[in-house]
Design a protein around this motif. Structure first.
Motif, PDB file in Angstrom:
ATOM      1  N   GLU B 325       0.814  -1.220   0.000  1.00 30.13           N
ATOM      2  CA  GLU B 325       0.000   0.000   0.000  1.00 30.13           C
ATOM      3  C   GLU B 325       0.843   1.264   0.000  1.00 30.13           C
ATOM      4  N   GLY B 326       1.917   1.228   0.741  1.00 28.72           N
ATOM      5  CA  GLY B 326       2.721   2.440   0.841  1.00 28.72           C
ATOM      6  C   GLY B 326       1.992   3.472   1.673  1.00 28.72           C
ATOM      7  N   LYS B 327       2.436   4.691   1.574  1.00 33.15           N
ATOM      8  CA  LYS B 327       1.824   5.732   2.390  1.00 33.15           C
ATOM      9  C   LYS B 327       0.514   6.179   1.752  1.00 33.15           C
ATOM     10  N   GLN B 328      -0.543   6.202   2.537  1.00 30.30           N
ATOM     11  CA  GLN B 328      -1.842   6.587   2.028  1.00 30.30           C
ATOM     12  C   GLN B 328      -1.954   8.097   1.877  1.00 30.30           C
ATOM     13  N   ASP B 329      -2.541   8.544   0.771  1.00 26.33           N
ATOM     14  CA  ASP B 329      -2.804   9.964   0.595  1.00 26.33           C
ATOM     15  C   ASP B 329      -4.306  10.146   0.732  1.00 26.33           C
ATOM     16  N   TYR B 330      -4.747  10.690   1.847  1.00 20.83           N
ATOM     17  CA  TYR B 330      -6.179  10.741   2.109  1.00 20.83           C
ATOM     18  C   TYR B 330      -6.886  11.937   1.504  1.00 20.83           C
ATOM     19  N   ARG B 331      -6.118  12.822   0.879  1.00 21.07           N
ATOM     20  CA  ARG B 331      -6.715  13.997   0.213  1.00 21.07           C
ATOM     21  C   ARG B 331      -7.744  14.676   1.107  1.00 21.07           C
ATOM     22  N   PHE B 332      -7.340  15.090   2.270  1.00 24.23           N
ATOM     23  CA  PHE B 332      -8.242  15.786   3.191  1.00 24.23           C
ATOM     24  C   PHE B 332      -8.789  17.054   2.555  1.00 24.23           C
ATOM     25  N   MET B 333     -10.103  17.264   2.721  1.00 26.23           N
ATOM     26  CA  MET B 333     -10.688  18.511   2.243  1.00 26.23           C
ATOM     27  C   MET B 333     -11.788  18.897   3.234  1.00 26.23           C
ATOM     28  N   PRO B 334     -12.131  20.176   3.339  1.00 25.24           N
ATOM     29  CA  PRO B 334     -13.203  20.559   4.254  1.00 25.24           C
ATOM     30  C   PRO B 334     -14.517  19.923   3.806  1.00 25.24           C
ATOM     31  N   GLU B 335     -15.332  19.475   4.763  1.00 26.20           N
ATOM     32  CA  GLU B 335     -16.627  18.912   4.431  1.00 26.20           C
ATOM     33  C   GLU B 335     -17.520  20.052   3.967  1.00 26.20           C
ATOM     34  N   PRO B 336     -17.894  20.070   2.710  1.00 22.26           N
ATOM     35  CA  PRO B 336     -18.618  21.233   2.188  1.00 22.26           C
ATOM     36  C   PRO B 336     -20.053  21.341   2.689  1.00 22.26           C
ATOM     37  N   ASN B 337     -20.612  20.241   3.234  1.00 23.67           N
ATOM     38  CA  ASN B 337     -22.012  20.281   3.633  1.00 23.67           C
ATOM     39  C   ASN B 337     -22.235  20.635   5.095  1.00 23.67           C
ATOM     40  N   LEU B 338     -21.153  20.866   5.837  1.00 24.25           N
ATOM     41  CA  LEU B 338     -21.316  21.171   7.255  1.00 24.25           C
ATOM     42  C   LEU B 338     -20.610  22.468   7.626  1.00 24.25           C
ATOM     43  N   PRO B 339     -21.340  23.424   8.181  1.00 20.43           N
ATOM     44  CA  PRO B 339     -20.683  24.641   8.673  1.00 20.43           C
ATOM     45  C   PRO B 339     -19.851  24.306   9.904  1.00 20.43           C
ATOM     46  N   PRO B 340     -19.032  25.247  10.394  1.00 24.99           N
ATOM     47  CA  PRO B 340     -18.254  24.978  11.601  1.00 24.99           C
ATOM     48  C   PRO B 340     -19.176  24.686  12.790  1.00 24.99           C
ATOM     49  N   LEU B 341     -18.690  23.858  13.710  1.00 23.43           N
ATOM     50  CA  LEU B 341     -19.446  23.531  14.918  1.00 23.43           C
ATOM     51  C   LEU B 341     -19.079  24.544  15.987  1.00 23.43           C
ATOM     52  N   ILE B 342     -20.054  25.313  16.441  1.00 21.14           N
ATOM     53  CA  ILE B 342     -19.783  26.359  17.427  1.00 21.14           C
ATOM     54  C   ILE B 342     -20.337  25.914  18.780  1.00 21.14           C
ATOM     55  N   LEU B 343     -19.487  25.947  19.801  1.00 19.28           N
ATOM     56  CA  LEU B 343     -19.923  25.624  21.163  1.00 19.28           C
ATOM     57  C   LEU B 343     -19.850  26.900  21.998  1.00 19.28           C
ATOM     58  N   TYR B 344     -20.662  26.957  23.032  1.00 16.80           N
ATOM     59  CA  TYR B 344     -20.718  28.170  23.849  1.00 16.80           C
ATOM     60  C   TYR B 344     -20.393  27.845  25.294  1.00 16.80           C
ATOM     61  N   ASP B 345     -20.075  28.907  26.046  1.00 13.72           N
ATOM     62  CA  ASP B 345     -19.987  28.740  27.493  1.00 13.72           C
ATOM     63  C   ASP B 345     -20.853  29.825  28.126  1.00 13.72           C
ATOM     64  N   ALA B 346     -20.829  29.872  29.459  1.00 14.03           N
ATOM     65  CA  ALA B 346     -21.738  30.785  30.155  1.00 14.03           C
ATOM     66  C   ALA B 346     -21.574  32.225  29.682  1.00 14.03           C
ATOM     67  N   LYS B 347     -20.326  32.594  29.371  1.00 16.43           N
ATOM     68  CA  LYS B 347     -20.089  33.988  28.977  1.00 16.43           C
ATOM     69  C   LYS B 347     -20.574  34.285  27.579  1.00 16.43           C
ATOM     70  N   SER B 348     -20.393  33.323  26.679  1.00 20.09           N
ATOM     71  CA  SER B 348     -20.660  33.628  25.279  1.00 20.09           C
ATOM     72  C   SER B 348     -22.038  33.164  24.833  1.00 20.09           C
ATOM     73  N   LEU B 349     -22.862  32.743  25.777  1.00 13.49           N
ATOM     74  CA  LEU B 349     -24.180  32.212  25.431  1.00 13.49           C
ATOM     75  C   LEU B 349     -25.008  33.252  24.674  1.00 13.49           C
ATOM     76  N   PRO B 350     -25.488  32.901  23.488  1.00  9.78           N
ATOM     77  CA  PRO B 350     -26.276  33.884  22.740  1.00  9.78           C
ATOM     78  C   PRO B 350     -27.658  34.037  23.364  1.00  9.78           C
ATOM     79  N   ALA B 351     -28.189  35.243  23.311  1.00 12.96           N
ATOM     80  CA  ALA B 351     -29.421  35.540  24.050  1.00 12.96           C
ATOM     81  C   ALA B 351     -30.655  34.944  23.406  1.00 12.96           C
TER      82      ALA B 351
END
Lengths: 160, 517
Positions: B325-351
């Motif tokens: 097999e040799g070294k695998q080239d996985y051709r990583f690319m951003p998943e185009p169907n998913l926006p970034p996952l945003i997490l919040y904490d007590a301070k940044s909680l949206p109203a």
């Protein structure tokens, strides 16, 4: 994405019309706000890297990775033109600009509740398969290595 | 030693051929992180001498990549059910089968599980994490890519503390730490069943799309025992959190080990990856075997190639798994169907956001249960038992509760009770492969027995005898039987007090009653 959508231009063998460079917009890129309406790209190839021939090793690597078949000189030429077209992106100065990797970046990622809502459609799914065994899909025993056809290899090496 | 290894290696030759056909080439494991070793390994030396010649010692380096299946009702990106054994391809949605026109929809519970695990392992939770595609071709990956988090995972830079005994008598325990590089969310693939006879593979997609947490540990470990102890502690943590049931036998916890050896002061050696490890015991064996194999190979002037090896549990050795097999080239690319996952904490909680769409890290942190290390400390503090005892207690599912129940119902000091629990009861359970839940003797009965001992109505020897008899008399737990014994013991107690007889008489009476059943 732009390269793919202009596939029909490439196939027709014509040079696709120039489109204005997509200027990054929004709050993050204040350093590069367009001064006026979007301008035509400068015609000079000064910032575009010189056209390089794609090597045989790269072609073989691509064929193996993406399971495409470059078959003949027309296919390789199309690839060269596609690379050349994409290289126009280098004409845009992106110093100090954070790369944007999705046009969805300011969308909200929807979170689904952890409920079972799908499945139980074995029969429908298996209808898509030519061969099944007791509700399993059938596949060859492992990845079949790409066979290098003699003629193809000589061609690729000859085109160097 | 060399002769033994050579023999084993020869024996492994035929196995390699069969294994190669069986576990057909399966690409897909990501790059292994190589960083500085923060913790020098020196438990019992850690260094291994190069054998008879007594040349420069070798330092083994072990890193782990662990995949834990998230405990959830539905899959990571689709609404099909997560279940271990089910008719083939019955728990598969159109998205899991990668039919055109389907899109991933993220499961909230999986995100919460990953955040919980990250917090429990002292990680920094990335408030913004991204999804990527990792491309490779294999029959059980219908889309041709796996959605994972390669660039910016959900949690990074954590640590896992674990204990192990210096000697075999469990009297000296030492605490070690392994750094966690990152935790990422990713999809599981389907299952392939290799049918060598008909030269085909049968594919079941029930597991395709199930949520996984991939935990990447830095190479801070130096031997099989350390790796096993770390994984055991991780297993306990995951089970306590409920984020994964982490049962290795059911594939809910999969461990791949990266092993290399080098001389002190020199750079790291070439590493090999060991897969197909199905239990914690085999993990220790596989790692130790691989370390020895590499030392032998290098000692004989050979070289180690950066390959993947499979552990054969029957032979206790590792065999090469992948060759061309040799070294695998996985051709990583951003998943185009998913926006970034945003997490919040007590301070940044949206109203003004729908609270179902919001994940609050602080809210989750407040609700984390007591981790095993905290539970152990509490037991030591509350009952005055030794840390080693606390460690053994928590290692068995249900045993701490059993112990506490007995303590509540007896006048005997906890320090004495623990002896009965760990020496008499636990050894019996282990011998007969029973879990605490399957114990023939309940905490109530044991407490009763110990009370008699405390009141000096029976001797210690007699008590041991009674316990042994009751354990073996009832191999299957039966509530009615237990209640019956309880009644019986009360009866016997009455008899004893009325009799005013000798100790032996009381014991004889009890034994006679028990054997009657």
């Amino acid at each position: 994405m732009r390269v793919l959508s202009l596939g029909r231009w490439l196939r027709a063998g014509r040079v696709p019309p120039r489109e204005p460079a997509s200027r990054p917009s929004g709050h993050r890129h204040s350093g590069h706000r367009p001064q006026g309406p979007p301008q035509e790209l400068p015609q000079g190839p000064s910032q575009v890297p010189p056209q390089q021939k794609v090597s045989v090793e790269v072609l073989e690597h691509l064929e193996h990775l993406a399971l495409v078949d470059f078959r003949d000189s027309e296919g390789v030429e199309r690839l060269q033109k596609a690379i050349q077209f994409a290289d126009q992106l280098h004409e845009v100065n992106t110093d100090g600009v954070e790369p944007m990797d999705s046009v969805l970046e300011d969308r909200c990622l929807y979170l689904r509740e952890d409920d079972v809502t799908e499945g139980n459609c074995t029969k429908e799914l298996l209808e898509n398969a030519r061969e099944t065994v007791e509700e399993y899909f059938v596949a060859p025993p492992g990845n079949i290595p790409l066979v290098k056809l003699e003629g193809q290899k000589t061609f690729l090496q000859g085109s160097k | 030693m060399a002769a033994v290894l050579a023999m084993v290696a020869r024996g492994c030759g035929g196995v390699w051929r069969r294994l190669r056909q069986r576990c057909a080439v399966r690409p897909g494991s990501g790059p292994f992180p190589r960083g500085e070793r923060a913790v020098a390994c020196n438990a019992r030396g850690g260094m291994m001498s190069a054998g008879k010649s007594g040349l420069t010692p070798w330092i083994p380096v072990v890193g782990l990549e662990i995949h834990a299946q998230i405990s959830s009702n539905s899959k990571l990106f689709s609404g099909s059910q997560v279940q271990f054994a089910a008719p083939p391809n019955s728990l598969v949605s159109f998205f899991d089968a990668s039919l055109p026109g389907t899109l991933p929809v993220l499961n909230r519970r999986c995100v919460e599980a990953a955040v919980m695990t990250g917090l429990a392992l002292n990680c920094h939770i990335n408030k913004k994490s991204l999804f990527d595609r990792k491309h490779y071709f294999y029959a059980d990956l219908p889309a041709g890519y796996q959605i994972t988090q390669q660039r910016v995972p959900i949690a990074v830079n954590g640590s896992l503390s674990y204990s192990l005994c210096i000697d075999n008598k469990m009297s000296q325990m030492v605490t070690k730490t392994v750094r966690i590089k990152q935790i990422q969310l990713e999809q599981d693939s389907g299952k392939s069943l290799h049918d060598d006879a008909r030269s085909q593979t049968l594919v079941d997609l029930n597991r395709a799309g199930v949520g996984l947490m991939e935990l990447v540990m830095e190479p801070d470990m130096c031997c099989g025992e350390e790796a096993a102890a770390a994984v055991r502690e991780l297993q306990l943590i995951l089970q306590t959190l409920g984020s994964s049931q982490a049962v290795m036998a059911e594939g809910q916890l999969r461990v791949d080990a990266n092993v290399s050896v080098h001389h002190p002061g020199e750079p790291y050696g070439v590493r090999t990856e060991v897969k197909n490890i199905n239990s914690i015991r085999f993990l220790a064996k596989a790692v130790d075997y691989e370390i020895q194999r590499q030392i032998e190979e290098l000692g004989n002037g050979g070289t180690i190639s950066n390959e993947t090896r499979a552990f054969d549990s029957k032979l206790g050795c590792t065999v090469p798994m992948r060759d061309k097999e040799g070294k695998q080239d996985y051709r990583f690319m951003p998943e185009p169907n998913l926006p970034p996952l945003i997490l919040y904490d007590a301070k940044s909680l949206p109203a003004n956001m729908n609270h179902q769409q919001v994940i609050n890290i602080d809210w989750i942190r407040e609700r984390l249960p007591d981790l095993p290390s905290v539970k152990r400390e509490k037991l030591v503090e509350q009952y005055g038992i030794l840390p080693e005892h606390s460690f053994t207690l928590l290692n068995e599912d249900g045993l701490p509760e059993f112990f506490e129940n007995v303590v509540k119902q007896t006048q005997m000091k906890p320090k004495k009770v623990i002896g009965w629990i760990l020496n008499d009861l636990l050894s019996y359970l282990k011998q007969h492969s029973l879990t605490v839940k399957e114990s023939p003797v309940s905490s109530f009965l044991l407490a009763d027995l110990l009370n008699l001992l405390e009141k000096k109505e029976i001797s210690s020897t007699a008590a041991k005898q009674v316990l042994a008899t009751s354990l073996s008399a009832f191999p299957h737990t039966c509530k009615q039987a237990r209640d019956l014994i309880a009644l019986l013991l009360c009866y016997v107690e009455m008899l004893v007090t009325k009799w005013d007889g000798t100790e032996d008489a009381a014991v004889t009476e009890k034994n006679w009653c028990l054997q009657g059943f």
